[in-house]
Design an enzyme around this catalytic site. Structure first.
Site, PDB file in Angstrom:
ATOM      1  NE  ARG A  57      -4.217  -1.459   0.018  1.00  0.00           N
ATOM      2  CZ  ARG A  57      -4.297  -2.410  -0.916  1.00  0.00           C
ATOM      3  NH1 ARG A  57      -3.333  -2.567  -1.778  1.00  0.00           N
ATOM      4  NH2 ARG A  57      -5.355  -3.176  -0.993  1.00  0.00           N
TER       5      ARG A  57
ATOM      6  CG  HIS B  18      -2.988  -0.517  -6.942  1.00  0.00           C
ATOM      7  ND1 HIS B  18      -3.464   0.096  -5.818  1.00  0.00           N
ATOM      8  CD2 HIS B  18      -3.006  -1.848  -6.667  1.00  0.00           C
ATOM      9  CE1 HIS B  18      -3.751  -0.830  -4.905  1.00  0.00           C
ATOM     10  NE2 HIS B  18      -3.477  -2.013  -5.406  1.00  0.00           N
TER      11      HIS B  18
HETATM   12  P1  NDP Z   1      -1.748 -11.062   4.908  1.00  0.00           P
HETATM   13  O1  NDP Z   1      -2.657 -10.437   5.889  1.00  0.00           O
HETATM   14  O2  NDP Z   1      -2.029 -12.454   4.453  1.00  0.00           O
HETATM   15  O3  NDP Z   1      -0.241 -11.067   5.483  1.00  0.00           O
HETATM   16  C1  NDP Z   1       0.287 -10.018   6.194  1.00  0.00           C
HETATM   17  C2  NDP Z   1       1.658 -10.402   6.725  1.00  0.00           C
HETATM   18  O4  NDP Z   1       2.258  -9.247   7.308  1.00  0.00           O
HETATM   19  C3  NDP Z   1       1.625 -11.472   7.806  1.00  0.00           C
HETATM   20  O5  NDP Z   1       2.690 -12.372   7.620  1.00  0.00           O
HETATM   21  C4  NDP Z   1       1.831 -10.673   9.082  1.00  0.00           C
HETATM   22  O6  NDP Z   1       2.510 -11.378  10.108  1.00  0.00           O
HETATM   23  C5  NDP Z   1       2.734  -9.575   8.600  1.00  0.00           C
HETATM   24  N1  NDP Z   1       2.666  -8.396   9.478  1.00  0.00           N
HETATM   25  C6  NDP Z   1       1.577  -7.641   9.772  1.00  0.00           C
HETATM   26  N2  NDP Z   1       1.919  -6.648  10.614  1.00  0.00           N
HETATM   27  C7  NDP Z   1       3.248  -6.796  10.860  1.00  0.00           C
HETATM   28  C8  NDP Z   1       4.182  -6.086  11.652  1.00  0.00           C
HETATM   29  N3  NDP Z   1       3.814  -5.011  12.371  1.00  0.00           N
HETATM   30  N4  NDP Z   1       5.455  -6.515  11.680  1.00  0.00           N
HETATM   31  C9  NDP Z   1       5.843  -7.604  10.971  1.00  0.00           C
HETATM   32  N5  NDP Z   1       4.999  -8.329  10.187  1.00  0.00           N
HETATM   33  C10 NDP Z   1       3.717  -7.923  10.141  1.00  0.00           C
HETATM   34  O7  NDP Z   1      -1.661 -10.071   3.646  1.00  0.00           O
HETATM   35  P2  NDP Z   1      -1.593 -10.448   2.087  1.00  0.00           P
HETATM   36  O8  NDP Z   1      -0.392 -11.286   1.884  1.00  0.00           O
HETATM   37  O9  NDP Z   1      -2.906 -10.962   1.616  1.00  0.00           O
HETATM   38  O10 NDP Z   1      -1.411  -8.984   1.434  1.00  0.00           O
HETATM   39  C11 NDP Z   1      -0.207  -8.265   1.611  1.00  0.00           C
HETATM   40  C12 NDP Z   1      -0.349  -6.836   1.067  1.00  0.00           C
HETATM   41  O11 NDP Z   1      -0.479  -6.840  -0.356  1.00  0.00           O
HETATM   42  C13 NDP Z   1      -1.543  -6.051   1.602  1.00  0.00           C
HETATM   43  O12 NDP Z   1      -1.118  -4.750   1.953  1.00  0.00           O
HETATM   44  C14 NDP Z   1      -2.462  -5.957   0.392  1.00  0.00           C
HETATM   45  O13 NDP Z   1      -3.291  -4.833   0.470  1.00  0.00           O
HETATM   46  C15 NDP Z   1      -1.446  -5.866  -0.732  1.00  0.00           C
HETATM   47  N6  NDP Z   1      -1.938  -6.191  -2.070  1.00  0.00           N
HETATM   48  C16 NDP Z   1      -1.518  -5.431  -3.143  1.00  0.00           C
HETATM   49  C17 NDP Z   1      -1.916  -5.719  -4.430  1.00  0.00           C
HETATM   50  C18 NDP Z   1      -1.419  -4.938  -5.601  1.00  0.00           C
HETATM   51  O14 NDP Z   1      -1.899  -5.119  -6.719  1.00  0.00           O
HETATM   52  N7  NDP Z   1      -0.442  -4.065  -5.444  1.00  0.00           N
HETATM   53  C19 NDP Z   1      -2.828  -6.839  -4.699  1.00  0.00           C
HETATM   54  C20 NDP Z   1      -3.178  -7.611  -3.524  1.00  0.00           C
HETATM   55  C21 NDP Z   1      -2.752  -7.285  -2.260  1.00  0.00           C
HETATM   56  P3  NDP Z   1       1.875 -12.669  10.839  1.00  0.00           P
HETATM   57  O15 NDP Z   1       1.841 -13.731   9.752  1.00  0.00           O
HETATM   58  O16 NDP Z   1       2.861 -12.975  11.869  1.00  0.00           O
HETATM   59  O17 NDP Z   1       0.502 -12.263  11.290  1.00  0.00           O
END
Ligand code: NDP
Length: 309
Positions: free
Chosen positions: A224, A272
Site C-alpha cells: 500500500r 497499482h
Molecule cells: P496477509 O494479511 O495475508 O499477510 C500479512 C503479513 O504481514 C503477515 O505475515 C503478518 O505477520 C505480517 N505483518 C503484519 N503486521 C506486521 C508487523 N507489524 N510486523 C511484521 N509483520 C507484520 O496479507 P496479504 O499477503 O494478503 O497482502 C499483503 C499486502 O499486499 C496487503 O497490503 C495488500 O493490500 C497488498 N496487495 C496489493 C496488491 C497490488 O496489486 N499491489 C494486490 C493484492 C494485495 P503474521 O503472519 O505474523 O501475522
C-alpha cells in the site's frame, strides 16, 4: 434478503452480472440502483465512498473484493462488531509473485533503463547482477509473501522473511517483530513490502529502515502507498543509500501529476496493477462465504479487526 455491491470503478456492472449468473438464487444489487437497504444483509465492497455503509442498518458482514481491507478499517462509520472478510486466492498470489519476479529481474538486468537509452539513441552497456548476487527480504509473510518466498526460492534466489508469528514450516530464514527487524534488514539487498497497512506498519518504509539496509539496496513496494514515506525514499536514493525503487501503490491514486516520483530517474512506477482480483477465481469464494453465512457456518478468510488484517 440481498447483497449490495459497492465499488466506484467501471467494473461494478461486470461483477454484478458475473455474480448473478453464478448464483441466480441470490439477489445482487449495485449500490447505484434502487434497492431496499433495510433488507440488505451483506455488502461486497471495494474502495467505497466513505460513510456509505451506514445506510445499511442490517448488515451481517462485509466482504472485501480484494486482499486488502485497510479502506474498510479506516472508515470509522463501520461498526466494530461487523465481521469483515477478505480475498485469499491462489491466482492473486501467483500474479503478485510473477510481478515481483519481473520487477527484480528488470532491476538486476537494467531493462527499463535500456529502454530509456534506446529512446535517446544511446548505446551504454552496464554491469549487471545475477540472481546469486542478491538476497531478497520480504516484509510480510502472509498469503502473498509466503507464495513469493516459495516462488523466488524455486528460481534460485536467497530469500528471507519478516513477520510477527513463528513460521518454521516455510523453510527459509525468518525474522520476527521489532527485535529482529534490523538483522533482517541488514541482509536484504532487495526489500519487498507485502505488509498489510495498519497503524504499526504505516510509513514503515522510512529513512530509519532504509539506513539499516545494505548500501545500494533496492525497494519494491507492492502493498500500500501508506507504507512508504515518500520524501525519505527520494532522499535515501539521492544520498546513495538506496539504488532505486519500484512502486506499484501510492498515497493518492492515481499518483498526482505534480508528484516527484513521475520524473525521478531511479524510481519506476506502475499503476497499482501488481495483482488484480480475477473475477472467475474470486467469485466462487464470495458466493461460498455467503452460503456459509446463510447456513450459520463460520465465514472463511475473516479479518482480525484488532490486528487490522
Ligand atoms: P496477509 O494479511 O495475508 O499477510 C500479512 C503479513 O504481514 C503477515 O505475515 C503478518 O505477520 C505480517 N505483518 C503484519 N503486521 C506486521 C508487523 N507489524 N510486523 C511484521 N509483520 C507484520 O496479507 P496479504 O499477503 O494478503 O497482502 C499483503 C499486502 O499486499 C496487503 O497490503 C495488500 O493490500 C497488498 N496487495 C496489493 C496488491 C497490488 O496489486 N499491489 C494486490 C493484492 C494485495 P503474521 O503472519 O505474523 O501475522
Amino acid at each position: 434478503m440481498a447483497v449490495v455491491i459497492i465499488r466506484q470503478d467501471e467494473k461494478i456492472n461486470a461483477w454484478k452480472q458475473a455474480l448473478q449468473e453464478n448464483a441466480p438464487d441470490i439477489s445482487f444489487f449495485s449500490f447505484l440502483e434502487p434497492h431496499d437497504r433495510e433488507k440488505t444483509e451483506v455488502a461486497f465492497v471495494w474502495k467505497h465512498p466513505e460513510g456509505v455503509l451506514k445506510n445499511y442498518p442490517n448488515l451481517k458482514y462485509i466482504a472485501s473484493f480484494g486482499a486488502g481491507v485497510d479502506f474498510l478499517l479506516e472508515d470509522k462509520s463501520i461498526p466494530d462488531d461487523i465481521p469483515i472478510t477478505r480475498v485469499v486466492d491462489p491466482i492473486l498470489a501467483s500474479d503478485m509473485s510473477e510481478f515481483v519476479l519481473a520487477t527484480i529481474l528488470d532491476n538486476l538486468k537494467h531493462l527499463r533503463h535500456y529502454k530509456v537509452d534506446q529512446l535517446n539513441c544511446q548505446w551504454k552497456p552496464q554491469d549487471y547482477n545475477r540472481i546469486s548476487d542478491v538476497q531478497v527480504g520480504i516484509m510480510g509473510m502472509g498469503a502473498l509473501g509466503t507464495d513469493l518466498a516459495k516462488f523466488l526460492t524455486l528460481i534460485g534466489f536467497r530469500t528471507i522473511g519478516w513477520a510477527t508469528t513463528k513460521k518454521p514450516q516455510l523453510g527459509i530464514n525468518m525474522y520476527y517483530g521489532d527485535k529482529e527487524r534490523n538483522s533482517f534488514l541488514n541482509q536484504s539487498n532487495i526489500l519487498v513490502c507485502l505488509l498489510p497497512l495498519t497503524p504499526s506498519t504505516k510509513e514503515i518504509l522510512n529513512r530509519d529502515v532504509f539506513k539499516h539496509l545494505p548500501e545500494g539496496a533496492y525497494i519494491i513496494n507492492v502493498a500500500r502507498g501508506g507504507h512508504l514515506n515518500d520524501q525519505d525514499l527520494i532522499d535515501s536514493i539521492d544520498e546513495g543509500q538506496l539504488s532505486g525503487a519500484s512502486l506499484d501503490v501510492f498515497h493518492d491514486e492515481p499518483l498526482l501529476p505534480e508528484h516527484p516520483f513521475w520524473k525521478h530517474p531511479k524510481i519506476n512506477i506502475t499503476p497499482h496493477i501488481a495483482s488484480v482480483s480475477d473475477v472467475a477465481s474470486v467469485l466462487p469464494q464470495l458466493i461460498e462465504n455467503y452460503r456459509r453465512f446463510k447456513k450459520d457456518l463460520p465465514l472463511n478468510n475473516l479479518v482480525f479487526r484488532q490486528k487490522g488484517y
